[in-house]
Design a protein around this motif. Structure first.
Motif, PDB file in Angstrom:
ATOM      1  N   TRP A 121      45.802  68.943  17.191  1.00 15.99           N
ATOM      2  CA  TRP A 121      47.243  68.710  17.113  1.00 15.99           C
ATOM      3  C   TRP A 121      47.891  69.473  15.958  1.00 15.99           C
ATOM      4  O   TRP A 121      47.228  70.155  15.179  1.00 15.99           O
ATOM      5  N   GLN A 165      57.762  64.402  27.144  1.00 14.90           N
ATOM      6  CA  GLN A 165      58.969  64.845  26.446  1.00 14.90           C
ATOM      7  C   GLN A 165      59.256  66.296  26.837  1.00 14.90           C
ATOM      8  O   GLN A 165      58.487  67.188  26.498  1.00 14.90           O
ATOM      9  N   SER A 194      54.349  68.896  26.316  1.00 13.66           N
ATOM     10  CA  SER A 194      54.482  68.201  25.028  1.00 13.66           C
ATOM     11  C   SER A 194      53.166  67.606  24.543  1.00 13.66           C
ATOM     12  O   SER A 194      52.958  67.453  23.333  1.00 13.66           O
ATOM     13  N   HIS A 249      52.566  64.668  24.662  1.00 14.37           N
ATOM     14  CA  HIS A 249      52.997  63.402  24.062  1.00 14.37           C
ATOM     15  C   HIS A 249      53.189  62.317  25.119  1.00 14.37           C
ATOM     16  O   HIS A 249      54.150  61.564  25.078  1.00 14.37           O
ATOM     17  N   GLN A 253      53.286  59.017  27.199  1.00 15.63           N
ATOM     18  CA  GLN A 253      53.409  57.647  26.717  1.00 15.63           C
ATOM     19  C   GLN A 253      53.696  56.697  27.874  1.00 15.63           C
ATOM     20  O   GLN A 253      53.970  57.114  28.990  1.00 15.63           O
ATOM     21  N   ASN A 257      48.972  56.584  22.599  1.00 20.34           N
ATOM     22  CA  ASN A 257      50.399  56.800  22.858  1.00 20.34           C
ATOM     23  C   ASN A 257      50.897  56.036  24.075  1.00 20.34           C
ATOM     24  O   ASN A 257      52.084  55.734  24.184  1.00 20.34           O
ATOM     25  N   ASN A 302      57.317  63.038  17.665  1.00 18.92           N
ATOM     26  CA  ASN A 302      55.866  63.040  17.856  1.00 18.92           C
ATOM     27  C   ASN A 302      55.351  61.609  17.744  1.00 18.92           C
ATOM     28  O   ASN A 302      55.682  60.893  16.809  1.00 18.92           O
ATOM     29  N   PRO A 303      54.506  61.159  18.676  1.00 24.03           N
ATOM     30  CA  PRO A 303      54.193  59.733  18.769  1.00 24.03           C
ATOM     31  C   PRO A 303      53.009  59.238  17.952  1.00 24.03           C
ATOM     32  O   PRO A 303      52.780  58.028  17.872  1.00 24.03           O
ATOM     33  N   THR A 304      52.213  60.125  17.336  1.00 26.12           N
ATOM     34  CA  THR A 304      50.945  59.685  16.754  1.00 26.12           C
ATOM     35  C   THR A 304      51.127  58.639  15.661  1.00 26.12           C
ATOM     36  O   THR A 304      50.389  57.649  15.614  1.00 26.12           O
TER      37      THR A 304
END
Length: 519
Positions: free
Chosen positions: A128, A295, A438, A440, A442, A474, A484-486
């Protein structure tokens, strides 16, 4: 820390080894060091220490080998360093990841043609960009009163800092130019600022990326009761009546099956494979796999004006160039996109041979857009077809709504304005990356305040209807986010780990008391 001997039982079985799974191992190691923890990862260990970021490997050949080893069934396929390099009509993953072979788009839908995963110790945390912004506005989970403290703890585990590039000359210039365009009318916390990053310095002073190794930390690595088993594919979560009771795992090196009894099971694969494992285990709540959230990402690039070549020197083969940096344009509900502004050591578009690039002078602008959430955006599982791991094959159903297209158009207009503010744009118009770019994803095991059929797990990440089974990653995030979800997903993992630790501690105390009474 890694070994091939499978335990017969554990207090906690953790599926996956990315940042959120690592957070469970770390918190449990700190709070209940007597608890026996077994972590299972489908892919190999590719670094020392396990879970470290592959870009910290200085030797290019070793780094490439580590990335290939992370690509599971996709190993050997052509890859691209950026999704912006994907040509029309092609599907290629980034190094260290692999794509769905099929089922990535239903007829007539947008789908997620470049939805990617990785299989290695450390998960996607080994590949990442380390960005760890806090959620704002409607991105936040309003039914968690302790969210700020949880985010603080997540920053501790990830080693987040905003000081990494404090002395570099060019990031400050970038932020000044962006601020002149963005900051007016914004609260101070929402103005242009350095991106919070999970990076750290090695003892010799080199600035490098952080991965799941940092989250695990010495408390986990030194824990004699912690075992990490790589190349170990969990095929099912076992249940005893209604509660989770362990896992069935296949040793990928020998093909042998093992059943490991556990008092608690945490599934922290990723937002696609966590619901897949629950489905394969016969755990199928109504919301499982639904509210899938990618995203949409818009990218652009500009060149800073008047940069003195004396300011910069090229970076080494590993770690980060300290001439460059990452800046942040925070999400707001009025402008529902999140800006990640990264300086590059090379141009993303061809330049003339006699036009050298000063590292850090090329600014890559990216805006991530918040999704219009729908339960119809989902990943389904086909019990009739097995994927390359022998689990039910994934089938993606995903559409960009009219509201999504409106946000994307607004983001395209905004990113051009930002690019012009920074310097001289390198292209005529921005580029919208293919859906899935992305990384990302979720929502597929989303958290809810109550069990009303629209969520999979409780505010503690425990699966409704299945006591002692927790989900991580996520996929647990229930809100529409652009950032960014982390950081958020690690914060949610902290809450779940504390709940397990509390129950284990009480149980262990009761056991000690019973033993004393027996004596």
């Amino acid at each position: 820390m890694t070994r091939r001997e499978y335990p017969l039982e554990a207090d906690v079985a953790i599926v996956g080894s990315g940042p959120t799974s690592a957070a469970y191992a770390r918190i449990l190691s700190e709070l209940v060091p007597a608890a026996r923890i077994a972590m299972f990862e489908a892919g190999p260990s590719i670094s020392n220490p396990p879970g470290a970021h592959v870009k910290n490997i200085a030797d290019p050949a070793e780094r490439a080998a580590a990335q290939r080893a992370s690509e599971g069934p996709g190993a050997g396929a052509p890859t691209v360093s950026s999704p912006g390099q994907v040509k029309a009509g092609t599907r290629q993953a980034r190094p260290g990841t692999f794509l769905l072979a099929e089922g990535f788009a239903a007829p007539g839908e947008d789908g997620l043609p470049v939805a990617a995963m990785s299989s290695n110790v450390g998960g996607m945390g080994a590949h990442w960009t380390g960005a760890c912004p806090r959620p704002g506005g409607s991105e936040r989970i309003d039914f968690l009163p302790d969210l700020e403290e949880l985010l603080d703890e997540a920053e501790r585990l990830l080693g987040v800092t905003t000081q990494a590039f404090e002395q570099a000359p060019l990031p400050r210039r970038v932020r000044e130019l962006l601020a002149a365009r963005v900051d007016a009318g914004r609260e101070s916390s929402l103005r242009v600022q350095p991106m919070p990053l999970a990076v750290h310095r090695r003892p010799e002073g080199e600035l490098v990326w952080s991965g799941a190794d940092v989250v695990m930390g010495e408390p986990t690595r030194a824990n004699a009761n912690f075992t990490l088993l790589d190349n170990s594919l969990v095929l099912r979560v076992l249940t005893d009546g209604a509660s989770a009771s362990g896992v069935e795992v296949r040793d990928q090196e020998t093909g042998t099956l093992h059943q490991v009894a556990a008092r608690f099971v945490v599934v922290g694969a990723d937002a696609l494979r966590t619901p897949q494992l629950l489905w394969a285990s016969g755990i199928r709540p109504a919301a499982l796999g639904r509210y899938l959230n990618d995203q949409a990402q818009v990218v652009f690039a500009s060149r800073l004006r008047g940069v003195d070549a004396q300011l910069a020197s090229r970076s080494s083969g590993a770690g980060l160039s300290e001439q460059s940096g990452v800046s942040w344009v925070p999400y707001t509900d009025d402008e529902p996109f999140h800006g990640q502004i990264m300086q590059l050591d090379a141009s993303p578009v061809p330049l003339a041979d006699d036009d050298p690039v000063v590292p850090g002078s090329i600014v890559g602008l990216g805006l991530f857009c918040a999704k219009d959430l729908s339960e119809e955006d989902r990943v389904e599982f086909d019990d009739r077809v097995a994927d390359s791991y022998g689990l039910p094959a994934m089938r993606i159903h995903y559409r960009l709504s009219a509201a999504d297209h409106q946000v994307i158009e607004r983001a395209k207009e905004q990113i051009v304005r930002l690019g012009q503010a920074v310097g001289d744009p390198l292209d005529d118009r921005p580029f919208v990356l293919p859906p899935g770019s992305s990384l990302h994803y979720q929502g597929t095991t989303r958290m809810g305040q109550v069990d009303d059929g629209t969520s999979v797990c409780s505010p503690d990440s425990q699966v409704w209807q299945v006591p002692r089974l927790y989900v991580a990653g996520n996929g647990v995030i229930p809100t529409s986010t652009a950032c960014n979800p982390t950081l958020t997903s690690v914060a949610l993992a902290v809450r779940g780990a504390r709940r397990i630790a509390e129950e284990l501690e009480n149980s262990l105390l009761m056991s000690e008391s019973d033993n004393r009474m027996c004596k």
